[in-house]
Design an enzyme around this catalytic site. Structure first.
Site, PDB file in Angstrom:
ATOM      1  N   SER A 111      22.927 -16.030 -38.101  1.00 55.48           N
ATOM      2  CA  SER A 111      22.002 -16.938 -38.776  1.00 55.48           C
ATOM      3  C   SER A 111      22.522 -18.375 -38.661  1.00 55.48           C
ATOM      4  O   SER A 111      22.677 -18.882 -37.548  1.00 55.48           O
ATOM      5  CB  SER A 111      21.812 -16.483 -40.229  1.00 55.48           C
ATOM      6  OG  SER A 111      20.652 -17.037 -40.791  1.00 55.48           O
ATOM      7  N   HIS A 125      16.803  -9.116 -41.608  1.00 55.22           N
ATOM      8  CA  HIS A 125      17.661 -10.255 -41.266  1.00 55.22           C
ATOM      9  C   HIS A 125      19.143  -9.886 -41.324  1.00 55.22           C
ATOM     10  O   HIS A 125      19.952 -10.430 -40.578  1.00 55.22           O
ATOM     11  CB  HIS A 125      17.363 -11.430 -42.212  1.00 55.22           C
ATOM     12  CG  HIS A 125      18.014 -12.711 -41.801  1.00 55.22           C
ATOM     13  ND1 HIS A 125      17.745 -13.335 -40.597  1.00 55.22           N
ATOM     14  CD2 HIS A 125      18.945 -13.487 -42.424  1.00 55.22           C
ATOM     15  CE1 HIS A 125      18.470 -14.439 -40.503  1.00 55.22           C
ATOM     16  NE2 HIS A 125      19.209 -14.556 -41.585  1.00 55.22           N
TER      17      HIS A 125
END
Length: 245
Positions: A88, A221
């Site tokens: 990320s 995610h």
């Protein structure tokens, strides 16, 4: 304070793997990876300032500055081949670190970018300015964070300042002009990630003149938590490191 957390030094390891956490994350996120990668890799997890055992230090809200600091701290550890893995926010910072290292004649052997859009493909989402409840809601939506912990007012007071710092870093990030990578890049995402899809992740291939690849694993995610073994296995295969020794 050191920038890296290495749970087990491995003098005979053939290479080092530097792992950069997500927004709001710390080095402890990669604690289970050291054993998983096996004895041929020495793992160093980056500890950003402003959290955990670096809580007293100010956060760094600028990706380029953070990358410069990390790249500088890596210098004494580049006596062996090095690879970078970032998840990320960590993917953007790892990319900028890779560019700096390449400019300094010490390019990494591989860049792994996880759960992130390419540096030249930014969105206009803004979370850093949300109130505490709004910020917590976004963190919980992404997963990977214990909602019960965030309901504790005292813990919120400790955690949210560095979370805001990190979200601001991502929101203000713009790819700097200049160096194009000559480093192989592998992008990895979860198939149900709400922040990045296959097409967006594939655009990481546009930042390098070397080969690139895209790997999609089951999950959201934070797919890499339940898929830790698969992610580490992908890294070891890509780096041609012998599994188990």
């Amino acid at each position: 304070m050191s920038w890296f957390r290495c749970t087990e030094t491995r003098p005979w390891a053939s290479m080092r793997l530097f792992c950069l956490p997500h927004a709001g994350g710390s080095a402890v996120f990669y604690r289970g990876w050291a054993e998983e990668v096996g004895p041929a890799v020495e793992l160093h997890a980056v500890q950003y300032p402003g959290r955990a055992d670096r809580m007293a230090e100010p956060g760094v809200p600028d990706a380029q500055q953070l990358a410069r600091l990390i790249a500088g701290a890596m210098a004494p550890l580049l006596d062996r081949p090095a690879a970078l893995f970032g998840h990320s926010m960590g993917a953007l910072v790892a990319y900028e670190v890779a560019r700096l290292l390449q400019e300094r004649g010490a390019a990494p052997v591989h860049l792994f970018v996880s759960g992130a859009r390419a540096p030249h493909d930014r969105d206009d989402e803004a979370f850093a300015g949300l109130d505490d409840d709004g910020l917590v809601a976004e963190m919980v939506k992404l997963g990977g964070t214990d909602a019960e912990v965030l309901r504790d007012p005292e813990l919120r007071e400790l955690v949210l300042p560095y979370v805001r710092n990190d979200f601001a870093l991502v929101e203000n990030y713009r790819q700097r002009a200049g160096t194009r990578l000559a480093v192989p890049v592998t992008a990895v995402i979860g198939d149900a990630d709400p922040r990045v899809d296959r097409a967006q992740a594939a655009r990481w291939g546009e930042v390098t003149d070397a080969r690139s690849a895209l790997r999609v694993l089951p999950g959201d995610h934070f797919y890499l938590v339940p898929q830790q073994a698969a992610v580490v296995g992908e890294i070891l295969r890509t780096l041609e490191v012998p599994v188990g020794g």
